[in-house]
Design a protein around this motif. Sequence first.
Motif: not given
Length: 123
Positions: A118-122, A41-42, A90-91
Amino acid sequence: QVQLVESGGGLVQFGGSLRLSCAASGSIRSINVMGWYRQAPGKQRDLVARITSGGIIYYADSVKGRFTISRDNAKNTVYLQMNSLKPEDTAVYYCYAELSLITSAPSLFYQYWGQGTQVTVSS
């Protein structure tokens, strides 16, 4: 004419793994390069890894030693094995291919993109 369909994204914890797949289909004569970009994002869309039909591979410095790109030329499919994932990974990950079409001259190559996964890593 040509479709790139991605799969394999999701939510994973820090240090975890994911495997992305991207299959190209349609009026394809040959595929020169397949690879993955990502966009957080951004931020701008950045190259993550790419592989040529001859197996020459490039990785961004940020993923070297953690990500592995591979390709099945018979299936027009590229994979991205992502290990030791970090929150900064994450991206949205986009597959792309540089390919020639059955309906065009063999020397003309075009770039096609997948829809993104979407890949999100917490943490």
